[in-house]
Write a protein that holds these residues in place. Structure first.
Motif, PDB file in Angstrom:
ATOM      1  N   ILE A 165       0.891  -1.208  -0.205  1.00  0.00           N
ATOM      2  CA  ILE A 165      -0.109   0.116  -0.124  1.00  0.00           C
ATOM      3  C   ILE A 165       0.936   1.111   0.090  1.00  0.00           C
ATOM      4  O   ILE A 165       0.569   2.015  -0.659  1.00  0.00           O
ATOM      5  N   ARG A 166       1.925   1.389   0.791  1.00  0.00           N
ATOM      6  CA  ARG A 166       2.739   2.449   0.877  1.00  0.00           C
ATOM      7  C   ARG A 166       3.492   2.653  -0.728  1.00  0.00           C
ATOM      8  O   ARG A 166       3.630   3.524  -1.150  1.00  0.00           O
ATOM      9  N   PHE A 167       3.850   1.588  -1.368  1.00  0.00           N
ATOM     10  CA  PHE A 167       4.177   1.865  -2.660  1.00  0.00           C
ATOM     11  C   PHE A 167       3.208   2.209  -3.503  1.00  0.00           C
ATOM     12  O   PHE A 167       3.722   3.165  -4.285  1.00  0.00           O
ATOM     13  N   LEU A 168       2.050   1.451  -3.611  1.00  0.00           N
ATOM     14  CA  LEU A 168       1.131   2.048  -4.499  1.00  0.00           C
ATOM     15  C   LEU A 168       0.571   3.406  -4.274  1.00  0.00           C
ATOM     16  O   LEU A 168       0.390   4.169  -5.221  1.00  0.00           O
ATOM     17  N   ALA A 169       0.682   4.040  -3.049  1.00  0.00           N
ATOM     18  CA  ALA A 169       0.509   5.292  -2.727  1.00  0.00           C
ATOM     19  C   ALA A 169       1.239   6.563  -3.545  1.00  0.00           C
ATOM     20  O   ALA A 169       0.650   7.413  -3.779  1.00  0.00           O
ATOM     21  N   ARG A 170       2.486   6.106  -3.807  1.00  0.00           N
ATOM     22  CA  ARG A 170       3.457   7.090  -4.379  1.00  0.00           C
ATOM     23  C   ARG A 170       2.953   7.391  -5.897  1.00  0.00           C
ATOM     24  O   ARG A 170       2.829   8.494  -6.117  1.00  0.00           O
ATOM     25  N   SER A 189      -5.194  -9.378  -0.972  1.00  0.00           N
ATOM     26  CA  SER A 189      -5.486  -9.311   0.313  1.00  0.00           C
ATOM     27  C   SER A 189      -6.578  -8.343   0.544  1.00  0.00           C
ATOM     28  O   SER A 189      -6.932  -7.489  -0.134  1.00  0.00           O
ATOM     29  N   LYS A 190      -7.362  -8.503   1.637  1.00  0.00           N
ATOM     30  CA  LYS A 190      -8.577  -7.835   2.034  1.00  0.00           C
ATOM     31  C   LYS A 190      -8.099  -6.378   2.281  1.00  0.00           C
ATOM     32  O   LYS A 190      -8.722  -5.571   1.891  1.00  0.00           O
ATOM     33  N   THR A 191      -6.885  -6.277   2.996  1.00  0.00           N
ATOM     34  CA  THR A 191      -6.309  -4.690   3.335  1.00  0.00           C
ATOM     35  C   THR A 191      -6.114  -3.985   2.128  1.00  0.00           C
ATOM     36  O   THR A 191      -6.543  -3.050   1.820  1.00  0.00           O
ATOM     37  N   VAL A 192      -5.526  -4.891   1.069  1.00  0.00           N
ATOM     38  CA  VAL A 192      -5.163  -3.940  -0.204  1.00  0.00           C
ATOM     39  C   VAL A 192      -6.584  -3.841  -0.943  1.00  0.00           C
ATOM     40  O   VAL A 192      -6.787  -2.461  -1.342  1.00  0.00           O
ATOM     41  N   LYS A 193      -7.460  -4.596  -1.107  1.00  0.00           N
ATOM     42  CA  LYS A 193      -8.818  -4.370  -1.641  1.00  0.00           C
ATOM     43  C   LYS A 193      -9.386  -3.352  -0.889  1.00  0.00           C
ATOM     44  O   LYS A 193      -9.940  -2.364  -1.677  1.00  0.00           O
ATOM     45  N   ALA A 194      -9.224  -3.201   0.270  1.00  0.00           N
ATOM     46  CA  ALA A 194     -10.278  -2.068   0.934  1.00  0.00           C
ATOM     47  C   ALA A 194      -9.210  -0.580   0.716  1.00  0.00           C
ATOM     48  O   ALA A 194     -10.245   0.353   0.408  1.00  0.00           O
ATOM     49  N   ILE A 233      -6.466   5.240  -8.428  1.00  0.00           N
ATOM     50  CA  ILE A 233      -5.626   3.885  -9.032  1.00  0.00           C
ATOM     51  C   ILE A 233      -6.345   2.623  -9.095  1.00  0.00           C
ATOM     52  O   ILE A 233      -7.328   2.513  -8.464  1.00  0.00           O
ATOM     53  N   GLU A 234      -5.932   2.003  -9.831  1.00  0.00           N
ATOM     54  CA  GLU A 234      -6.779   0.701 -10.030  1.00  0.00           C
ATOM     55  C   GLU A 234      -5.590  -0.439 -10.423  1.00  0.00           C
ATOM     56  O   GLU A 234      -4.649  -0.180 -11.277  1.00  0.00           O
ATOM     57  N   LEU A 235      -5.898  -1.717  -9.764  1.00  0.00           N
ATOM     58  CA  LEU A 235      -5.066  -2.825  -9.870  1.00  0.00           C
ATOM     59  C   LEU A 235      -5.551  -3.621 -10.835  1.00  0.00           C
ATOM     60  O   LEU A 235      -6.717  -4.224 -10.742  1.00  0.00           O
ATOM     61  N   HIS A 236      -4.775  -4.189 -11.667  1.00  0.00           N
ATOM     62  CA  HIS A 236      -5.059  -5.211 -12.911  1.00  0.00           C
ATOM     63  C   HIS A 236      -4.033  -6.451 -12.345  1.00  0.00           C
ATOM     64  O   HIS A 236      -2.914  -6.223 -12.296  1.00  0.00           O
ATOM     65  N   LEU A 237      -4.723  -7.615 -12.162  1.00  0.00           N
ATOM     66  CA  LEU A 237      -3.990  -8.823 -11.976  1.00  0.00           C
ATOM     67  C   LEU A 237      -3.722  -9.682 -13.237  1.00  0.00           C
ATOM     68  O   LEU A 237      -4.632  -9.625 -13.961  1.00  0.00           O
TER      69      LEU A 237
END
Length: 155
Positions: free
Chosen positions: A46-51, A72-77, A86-90
């Motif tokens: 999450i710290r990485f994605l925030a930048r 993970s639930k934490t990342v999804k939240a 931001i949007e995450l694509h797996l």
């Protein structure tokens, strides 16, 4: 040398260092990265994605592997709270073609030599130095996204 048919002893210096690297490569030539020695967990991700979400100036699409932390639930939240930035694509489970991030990692492996370092901190410093150099070479980074064998990029 041991007798024929047996393994010969191999001398090693006992120094084995490792660092973890996360990077995001943009098709336009930007690179965000972090080098760390801690365990990879949701907080680190999450710290990485925030930048890039904060610095890009527009909505960011991140393509990531299927690591349990990424799902993970934490990342999804956190992604739900920051959906406008931001949007995450797996990536699919089997991805034989390299992503631009994997091409960057191959460059690290070619140019940063653990055998020349004296500690994990020294290895981390050399890795950061290489990545900072790449940040100043957007033309090289753009080539990662347009390499004929690269896949999984968003324009």
């Amino acid at each position: 040398m041991g007798p024929q048919g047996t393994d010969s002893p191999v001398r090693v210096n006992g120094r084995r260092f490792r660092v973890n690297i996360m990077s995001a490569v943009a098709p336009r030539g930007a690179v965000w990265f972090t080098v760390f020695t801690a365990t990879f967990d949701s907080e680190v991700f999450i710290r990485f994605l925030a930048r890039p979400a904060r610095q890009a100036g527009r909505r960011v699409h991140v393509i990531a592997g299927r690591h349990p932390v990424h799902r993970s639930k934490t990342v999804k939240a956190w992604l739900e709270e920051n959906a406008g930035r931001i949007e995450l694509h797996l990536m699919p489970g089997y991805s034989p073609e390299p992503s631009p991030g994997e091409i960057l990692n191959a460059g690290i492996k070619r140019h940063v030599h653990p055998a020349r370092t004296r500690s994990a901190d020294d290895l981390a410093h050399e890795t950061r130095r290489f990545l900072h150099q790449r940040q100043k070479q957007p033309h090289t980074i753009r080539g990662y996204s347009h390499a004929r064998h690269a896949r999984y990029t968003l324009e």
